[in-house]
Design an enzyme around this catalytic site. Structure first.
Site, PDB file in Angstrom:
ATOM      1  N   GLU A 115      13.742 -13.602 -30.600  1.00 10.05           N
ATOM      2  CA  GLU A 115      14.390 -13.318 -30.519  1.00 10.05           C
ATOM      3  C   GLU A 115      14.709 -11.322 -30.794  1.00 10.05           C
ATOM      4  OE1 GLU A 115      17.913 -15.920 -31.603  1.00 10.05           O
ATOM      5  OE2 GLU A 115      16.572 -17.372 -29.898  1.00 10.05           O
TER       6      GLU A 115
ATOM      7  N   CYS B  25      13.540 -21.846 -33.323  1.00 15.45           N
ATOM      8  CA  CYS B  25      12.542 -22.425 -33.529  1.00 15.45           C
ATOM      9  C   CYS B  25      11.694 -23.107 -34.094  1.00 15.45           C
ATOM     10  CB  CYS B  25      11.040 -21.531 -32.530  1.00 15.45           C
ATOM     11  SG  CYS B  25      11.610 -20.594 -31.326  1.00 15.45           S
TER      12      CYS B  25
ATOM     13  N   GLY C  83      11.899 -14.711 -48.809  1.00 14.98           N
ATOM     14  CA  GLY C  83      13.861 -14.969 -48.844  1.00 14.98           C
ATOM     15  C   GLY C  83      14.319 -15.951 -49.116  1.00 14.98           C
TER      16      GLY C  83
ATOM     17  N   LYS D 242      12.666 -26.482 -35.662  1.00 21.20           N
ATOM     18  CA  LYS D 242      13.010 -27.821 -34.755  1.00 21.20           C
ATOM     19  C   LYS D 242      11.644 -27.945 -34.544  1.00 21.20           C
ATOM     20  CE  LYS D 242      13.414 -26.131 -30.279  1.00 21.20           C
ATOM     21  NZ  LYS D 242      12.136 -26.218 -29.770  1.00 21.20           N
TER      22      LYS D 242
HETATM   23  P1  NAD Z   1      18.790 -21.830 -25.286  1.00 22.19           P
HETATM   24  O1  NAD Z   1      20.018 -23.179 -25.661  1.00 22.19           O
HETATM   25  O2  NAD Z   1      19.501 -20.293 -25.125  1.00 22.19           O
HETATM   26  O3  NAD Z   1      19.273 -21.763 -23.374  1.00 22.19           O
HETATM   27  C1  NAD Z   1      18.564 -22.948 -22.533  1.00 22.19           C
HETATM   28  C2  NAD Z   1      19.610 -23.246 -21.402  1.00 22.19           C
HETATM   29  O4  NAD Z   1      19.678 -24.311 -20.488  1.00 22.19           O
HETATM   30  C3  NAD Z   1      20.950 -22.726 -21.346  1.00 22.19           C
HETATM   31  O5  NAD Z   1      22.225 -21.855 -21.146  1.00 22.19           O
HETATM   32  C4  NAD Z   1      21.252 -24.859 -20.198  1.00 22.19           C
HETATM   33  O6  NAD Z   1      22.578 -24.612 -19.651  1.00 22.19           O
HETATM   34  C5  NAD Z   1      20.613 -24.377 -19.671  1.00 22.19           C
HETATM   35  N1  NAD Z   1      19.878 -25.791 -19.118  1.00 22.19           N
HETATM   36  C6  NAD Z   1      19.422 -27.109 -19.836  1.00 22.19           C
HETATM   37  N2  NAD Z   1      19.577 -27.974 -18.728  1.00 22.19           N
HETATM   38  C7  NAD Z   1      19.568 -27.118 -17.534  1.00 22.19           C
HETATM   39  C8  NAD Z   1      19.345 -28.010 -16.107  1.00 22.19           C
HETATM   40  N3  NAD Z   1      19.196 -29.156 -15.630  1.00 22.19           N
HETATM   41  N4  NAD Z   1      19.535 -27.001 -14.602  1.00 22.19           N
HETATM   42  C9  NAD Z   1      19.879 -25.259 -15.494  1.00 22.19           C
HETATM   43  N5  NAD Z   1      20.557 -25.578 -16.717  1.00 22.19           N
HETATM   44  C10 NAD Z   1      19.473 -25.609 -17.833  1.00 22.19           C
HETATM   45  O7  NAD Z   1      17.090 -22.120 -25.240  1.00 22.19           O
HETATM   46  P2  NAD Z   1      16.474 -21.367 -25.776  1.00 22.19           P
HETATM   47  O8  NAD Z   1      16.691 -20.414 -27.132  1.00 22.19           O
HETATM   48  O9  NAD Z   1      16.100 -20.076 -24.614  1.00 22.19           O
HETATM   49  O10 NAD Z   1      14.840 -21.813 -26.142  1.00 22.19           O
HETATM   50  C11 NAD Z   1      14.389 -22.453 -24.294  1.00 22.19           C
HETATM   51  C12 NAD Z   1      13.248 -23.663 -24.570  1.00 22.19           C
HETATM   52  O11 NAD Z   1      12.178 -22.175 -25.145  1.00 22.19           O
HETATM   53  C13 NAD Z   1      12.733 -23.807 -26.085  1.00 22.19           C
HETATM   54  O12 NAD Z   1      12.138 -25.218 -25.478  1.00 22.19           O
HETATM   55  C14 NAD Z   1      12.496 -23.449 -27.154  1.00 22.19           C
HETATM   56  O13 NAD Z   1      11.664 -24.168 -28.381  1.00 22.19           O
HETATM   57  C15 NAD Z   1      12.040 -22.127 -26.537  1.00 22.19           C
HETATM   58  N6  NAD Z   1      11.205 -21.119 -27.237  1.00 22.19           N
HETATM   59  C16 NAD Z   1      12.438 -20.267 -27.569  1.00 22.19           C
HETATM   60  C17 NAD Z   1      11.702 -19.203 -28.460  1.00 22.19           C
HETATM   61  C18 NAD Z   1      13.653 -18.729 -28.986  1.00 22.19           C
HETATM   62  O14 NAD Z   1      13.248 -17.671 -28.940  1.00 22.19           O
HETATM   63  N7  NAD Z   1      14.773 -18.762 -28.296  1.00 22.19           N
HETATM   64  C19 NAD Z   1      11.566 -18.273 -28.337  1.00 22.19           C
HETATM   65  C20 NAD Z   1      10.328 -19.532 -27.743  1.00 22.19           C
HETATM   66  C21 NAD Z   1      10.533 -20.182 -27.296  1.00 22.19           C
END
Ligand code: NAD
Length: 434
Positions: free
Chosen positions: A155, A263, A256, A266
């Protein structure tokens, strides 16, 4: 190629926008109607630098659209990405797979022709096979493959990370799926960014191993920092001396207030849980989780010590509450441990954050929110630098000190130095590992 992206959070939205920029035809789906409405109006529901411009460009080009109708998005798609959340399951540390499995069920009902169902969410080893079973059970006749394509973007730098990745990891179990995945990522491959094809389990494991390793590196330097404080060494110089060794590298060696974010906390917990489930305890990762909790708590002690042993009745200004700069993400931010502890100990807390306010207001009740660092330190007893947003990196320390009742600074990101602080009129200054 037509792609459906299920979930438009930090990963799904960035991935969908970037895939459309590659030239693919992308439909992004979310079950959160409010989010879809905002996206359809051209608003970006999260703060991610550059995303608004890239999104508008691809919507205008007709390659990117948004809907709440999953079936319509999946109809005719050659690849359906699952990018929903996998938070920690309450109570046991496991990744909560209910969103992934619910999405898989919905996708199963909506498949119209051959498609690759790609899990982009971070999921424990074995989940892709489970997704396959769920779809097979619901639609035995459906023609599909599953693929694991963990995401490594950060992010705050998500677009650049997606467009210029160190590597793309793709776990597949059929040549047909490999071909589709190769086609999707061809623009990157042509620019010589490496694509690593593995089996499903290996791809799933790479993501957890990578995140746990990075969390370990941060925690290692935080532990060294603590010893530096006792023995009179400077952790910034130690990290520099270590990082210049090519075998170690200089990234993720900044001492820090402990790692946070959506991430590392969890994913380390889920890896530890996976180890326990298979009777292979992840001892290093388990220790990292424990030490990181201690690091966050140690920051509270630091602030209290700086305030002569008590923050009761004192006014403390916190600069930055998001888990890192350039994001509005508050998930597992160190501020969520530190700020409530200060309030609990009787402090009056004022805070400033350039983008985190919307989320933070609900998560940190009792804080007085302000929009300017200099106004926020007026008559304060202590200023805590918690997130190193650019606007907090070059503060006029003299001006800051003048406005405070007792000029003290807890610089938890090691931005300034004791010498600079003293010169500017601060009577107390602490940092991490120096
Ligand atoms: P987030 O919570 O920002 O977004 C998830 C979205 O999925 C939400 O908008 C939710 O409403 C939607 N959603 C849930 N169930 C749904 C369904 N059945 N149909 C349609 N939409 C649905 O999550 P995120 O931060 O984008 O993370 C997503 C995944 O990616 C996680 O597994 C996370 O570990 C992984 N990830 C995140 C990052 C990061 O920096 N945020 C980086 C790498 C990997």
């Amino acid at each position: 190629m037509k792609i459906a992206m299920i979930g438009t959070g930090y990963v799904g939205l960035v991935s969908g926008v970037c895939f459309s920029d590659f030239g693919h035809d992308v439909v992004c789906v979310d079950k959160d109607c409010g989010k879809i409405e905002r996206l359809m109006r051209g608003e970006v529901p999260i703060y991610e630098p550059g995303l608004d411009v890239l999104m508008a460009k691809n919507v205008a080009a007709g390659r990117l659209s948004f809907t709440g109708d999953l079936a319509a998005a999946v109809d005719g798609a050659e690849a359906v990405f699952i990018a929903v959340g996998t938070p920690t399951r309450r109570g046991d540390g496991h990744a909560d797979l209910s969103y992934v499995m619910a999405a898989a069920e919905e996708i199963a009902a909506a498949l119209t022709g051959y498609a690759v169902v790609v899990t982009k969410s971070t999921v424990p080893v074995g989940t892709n096979r489970q997704v396959r079973q769920v779809i097979k059970k619901a639609r035995p006749e459906a023609e599909f493959d599953v693929a694991s394509n963990p995401e490594f973007l950060r992010e705050g730098a998500a677009i650049d990370d997606f467009m210029r990745p160190d590597r793309v990891v793709v776990g597949v179990s059929s040549d047909r799926a490999k071909e589709v995945m190769g086609e999707i990522y061809r623009p990157l491959f042509l620019r010589e960014f490496p694509i690593l094809y593995t089996d499903l389990e290996t791809a799933e494991m790479i993501k957890y191993a990578a995140n746990a390793f990075l969390a370990t590196k941060i925690t290692f330097i935080n532990e060294i920092a603590r010893l530096c404080e006792k023995v009179g060494a400077d952790v910034k110089e130690v990290a520099r001396g270590m990082g210049l060794d090519g075998r170690i590298g200089n990234k993720f060696l900044h001492a820090g207030p402990g790692y946070g974010g959506s991430c590392f906390p969890k994913d380390t917990q889920a890896l530890a849980r996976m180890g326990q489930d298979h009777a292979v305890p992840m001892q290093i990762t388990e220790t990292v989780i424990k030490v990181n909790d201690e690091v966050k708590r140690r920051m509270i002690d630091k602030i209290v010590d700086l305030c002569d042993g008590s923050v009761n009745g004192k006014t403390i200004t916190v600069l930055g509450v998001t888990f890192k700069p350039n994001t509005d993400d508050m998930r597992d931010a160190p501020s969520l441990t530190i700020v409530p502890a200060l309030i609990g100990a009787g402090a009056k807390v004022r805070a400033v954050d350039p983008q985190g306010l919307r989320e933070a207001q609900q998560m940190l009740p009792g804080v007085h929110w302000m929009d300017d660092a200099y106004k926020a330190v007026q008559k304060a007893d202590c200023v805590v630098l918690l997130t190193e947003w650019n606007e907090f990196r070059a503060l006029d320390l003299k001006k800051l000190a003048k406005k405070m009742t007792t000029p003290r600074m807890a610089d938890l990101r090691n931005i300034y130095s004791a010498r600079d602080a003293k010169k500017a009129g601060f009577e107390g200054y602490v940092s991490v590992g120096r």
